[in-house]
Scaffold this motif. Structure first.
Motif, short mmCIF file in Angstrom:
data_model
loop_
_atom_site.label_atom_id
_atom_site.label_comp_id
_atom_site.label_asym_id
_atom_site.label_seq_id
_atom_site.Cartn_x
_atom_site.Cartn_y
_atom_site.Cartn_z
N TRP A 39 12.20 -12.13 5.00
CA TRP A 39 12.59 -12.52 3.52
C TRP A 39 11.76 -11.31 2.70
N TRP A 40 12.67 -10.62 1.97
CA TRP A 40 11.94 -9.56 1.25
C TRP A 40 11.80 -10.14 -0.13
N HIS A 41 10.35 -10.38 -0.46
CA HIS A 41 10.36 -11.21 -1.74
C HIS A 41 9.86 -9.92 -2.95
N SER A 42 9.40 -8.90 -2.63
CA SER A 42 9.16 -7.88 -3.83
C SER A 42 8.94 -6.73 -3.00
N ASP A 43 9.09 -5.52 -3.73
CA ASP A 43 8.45 -4.45 -3.36
C ASP A 43 6.76 -4.23 -3.61
N ILE A 44 6.25 -3.47 -2.88
CA ILE A 44 4.75 -3.27 -3.39
C ILE A 44 4.80 -2.27 -4.58
N VAL A 45 4.06 -2.81 -5.69
CA VAL A 45 4.46 -1.99 -6.71
C VAL A 45 3.21 -0.99 -7.25
N ARG A 46 1.86 -1.90 -6.93
CA ARG A 46 0.79 -1.40 -7.60
C ARG A 46 -0.04 -0.42 -6.57
N GLN A 47 -0.10 -0.93 -5.24
CA GLN A 47 -0.88 -0.06 -4.41
C GLN A 47 -0.27 0.93 -3.72
N LYS A 48 -0.35 2.19 -4.71
CA LYS A 48 0.45 3.36 -4.39
C LYS A 48 -0.29 4.03 -3.23
N LYS A 49 -1.54 4.37 -3.16
CA LYS A 49 -2.19 4.88 -2.05
C LYS A 49 -1.71 4.16 -0.66
N MET A 50 -2.01 2.80 -0.73
CA MET A 50 -1.68 2.03 0.38
C MET A 50 -0.24 2.30 1.09
N MET A 51 0.53 2.42 -0.03
CA MET A 51 2.09 2.41 0.08
C MET A 51 2.30 3.73 0.96
N LYS A 52 1.47 5.06 0.74
CA LYS A 52 1.86 6.19 1.61
C LYS A 52 1.51 5.84 3.05
N LEU A 53 0.45 5.27 3.34
CA LEU A 53 0.03 4.89 4.47
C LEU A 53 0.98 4.03 5.41
N TYR A 54 1.36 2.95 4.71
CA TYR A 54 2.27 1.88 4.97
C TYR A 54 3.70 1.95 5.30
N ARG A 55 4.35 2.82 4.49
CA ARG A 55 5.80 3.23 4.49
C ARG A 55 6.33 3.56 5.95
N PRO A 56 5.86 4.36 6.79
CA PRO A 56 6.21 4.73 8.05
C PRO A 56 6.35 3.20 8.72
N VAL A 57 5.55 2.52 8.71
CA VAL A 57 5.24 1.11 9.32
C VAL A 57 6.47 0.31 8.84
N MET A 58 6.49 0.29 7.35
CA MET A 58 7.62 -0.94 6.85
C MET A 58 8.79 -0.33 7.32
N GLU A 59 9.13 1.03 7.23
CA GLU A 59 10.42 1.64 7.40
C GLU A 59 10.89 1.22 9.05
N ALA A 60 10.16 1.53 9.73
CA ALA A 60 10.29 1.32 11.51
C ALA A 60 10.32 -0.56 11.56
N PHE A 61 9.85 -1.37 10.87
CA PHE A 61 10.00 -2.73 10.80
C PHE A 61 11.56 -3.13 10.21
N LEU A 62 11.77 -2.38 8.89
CA LEU A 62 12.94 -2.82 8.26
C LEU A 62 14.29 -2.33 9.39
N LYS A 63 14.20 -1.37 10.38
CA LYS A 63 14.94 -0.85 11.18
C LYS A 63 15.18 -1.79 12.31
N ARG A 64 13.90 -2.51 12.59
CA ARG A 64 14.02 -3.49 13.75
C ARG A 64 14.48 -4.97 13.28
N ALA A 65 14.36 -5.16 11.82
CA ALA A 65 14.86 -6.53 11.53
C ALA A 65 16.39 -6.73 11.80
N ASP A 66 16.65 -7.93 12.04
CA ASP A 66 18.04 -8.25 12.33
C ASP A 66 18.83 -8.58 10.94
N VAL A 67 18.02 -9.23 10.10
CA VAL A 67 18.73 -9.96 8.84
C VAL A 67 17.54 -9.63 7.90
#
Length: 376
Positions: A119-147
């Motif tokens: 359940w995607w509630h919102s984008d991460i908007v404020r923590q831009k530095k963390m987002m750079k580190l986290y984005r590859p993990v998030m993309e892999a996870f969204l690919k893994r998700a069924d719905v």
């Protein structure tokens, strides 16, 4: 013949859980308690700080993994990885509530082979530095998700990340809290909502409900309210901007027109919804992804002034149908919208009536739970 099928085993995963009462926590609780008799339901979350605890809350099994504390909105929990790996072995479905980077990473490392619902509630908007580190993990996870569930189409359109996964996305609107829906239904039946002997110049009550933080647009609201005639503004909530906002009220001599109530309980909030004529949600940043207070006020037959954010906000209450939508951060548009509602009483009441109808059609917990169960 009886139904001998085994119940689906479902695990809800989020940062925190009741008695923490944020918007996401409320949705997790609604799903967990609402579907506990239909599926074998469990919940895995983190402590804000402290040791692992396993408990039953309203007949739902909840495990809170130990945590060293919270940094940048993220619990620091190592035991969470181990708990997810262990519990997931017996799960048919795991439902993750994002954003929760720890959950994504733990799932990818767990070896879990079952179905994943996000359940995607919102984008991460404020923590831009963390987002750079986290984005590859998030993309892999969204690919893994069924719905991927979103509460409005605006969550997909306004997201910086969801568009490549739109084929996996399903829209399931949030449901207004049962207690609020039942209370508002009884109240509307009593009031019958047909106001006779309309007072043309009565003071119109605008209500703001939310934390007093930058993205809620409270400064914009007070600047706009300076020039609204025959009106009162009630501010519910507290937060870091409280003193600054009170200074603005003093500076403009609005002490008799603006009232700060601080944090109030559920019952008092229901009374404020009844007493107001319209809700104002002046948020200026897409951190405001939906605005649950919109559907709460709409349940009481109140129109909403919201902002045209690239998120779910303008999809909830519609412009000129159930309220008015203005540009985020635009003082003069917000001022005009409030004055328009003061001056057009019949239209205001008609918008409120349509707001209630929209809640009945789209935003009940029953409808939300039916749709989630169908996905399971």
């Amino acid at each position: 013949m009886g139904d001998n099928r085994k119940k689906l085993r479902v695990l809800q995963v989020n940062k925190l859980y009741y008695p923490v009462t944020g918007g996401i926590e409320r949705v997790v609780q609604q799903i967990a308690e609402g579907l506990k008799d239909k599926v074998d339901m469990r919940v895995l979350v983190c402590q804000r700080k402290g040791r692992t605890v396993t408990e039953k809350i309203n007949s739902v099994w909840v495990k809170r993994s130990s945590s060293l504390g919270v940094i940048a909105s993220l619990p620091i929990s190592f035991s969470f990885f181990w708990h997810l790996r262990k519990i997931s072995k017996n799960c048919d479905i795991i439902q993750f509530h994002m954003p929760f980077p720890l959950g994504d990473l733990a799932c990818l490392l767990s070896g879990y082979k079952g179905k994943v619902v996000v359940w995607w509630h919102s984008d991460i908007v404020r923590q831009k530095k963390m987002m750079k580190l986290y984005r590859p993990v998030m993309e892999a996870f969204l690919k893994r998700a069924d719905v991927i569930i979103v509460a409005t189409k605006g969550h997909i359109e306004g997201s910086a990340y969801l568009k490549p996964y739109r084929k996996k996305c399903v829209v399931i609107p949030f449901g207004v809290e049962k207690a609020i829906f039942e209370d508002s239904t009884k109240w509307l039946e009593r009031e019958n909502k047909v106001k006779e002997n309309l007072e043309i110049n009565k003071e119109v009550r605008f209500l703001f409900v939310g934390r007093l933080v930058y993205y809620k647009g409270c400064k914009i609201l007070l600047e706009a309210f300076r020039n609204v005639k025959n009106a009162k503004l009630i501010m519910v909530g507290n937060g870091p901007m409280e003193n600054e906002l009170k200074q603005i009220v003093k500076k403009y001599g609005l002490e008799k027109k603006v009232e700060f109530l601080g944090n109030i309980n559920e019952k008092e909030l229901q009374e404020q919804y009844k007493a107001c004529d319209a809700l104002v949600l002046p948020s200026i940043v897409r951190s405001e992804a939906f605005g649950l207070v919109q559907i709460e006020a709409m349940a009481y037959g109140k129109p909403v002034i919201n902002t045209n954010l690239p998120s779910g906000v303008p999809y909830v209450s519609r412009h000129m149908e159930t309220g008015l939508t203005v540009k985020p951060g635009n003082i003069s548009e917000l001022e005009k919208a409030m004055n328009w509602l003061v001056e057009h009483e019949e239209e205001r009441l008609a918008m409120g009536k349509r707001a209630r109808e929209r809640v009945e059609q789209e935003y009940t917990v029953e409808k939300m739970l039916e749709r989630v169960e169908r996905i399971y």
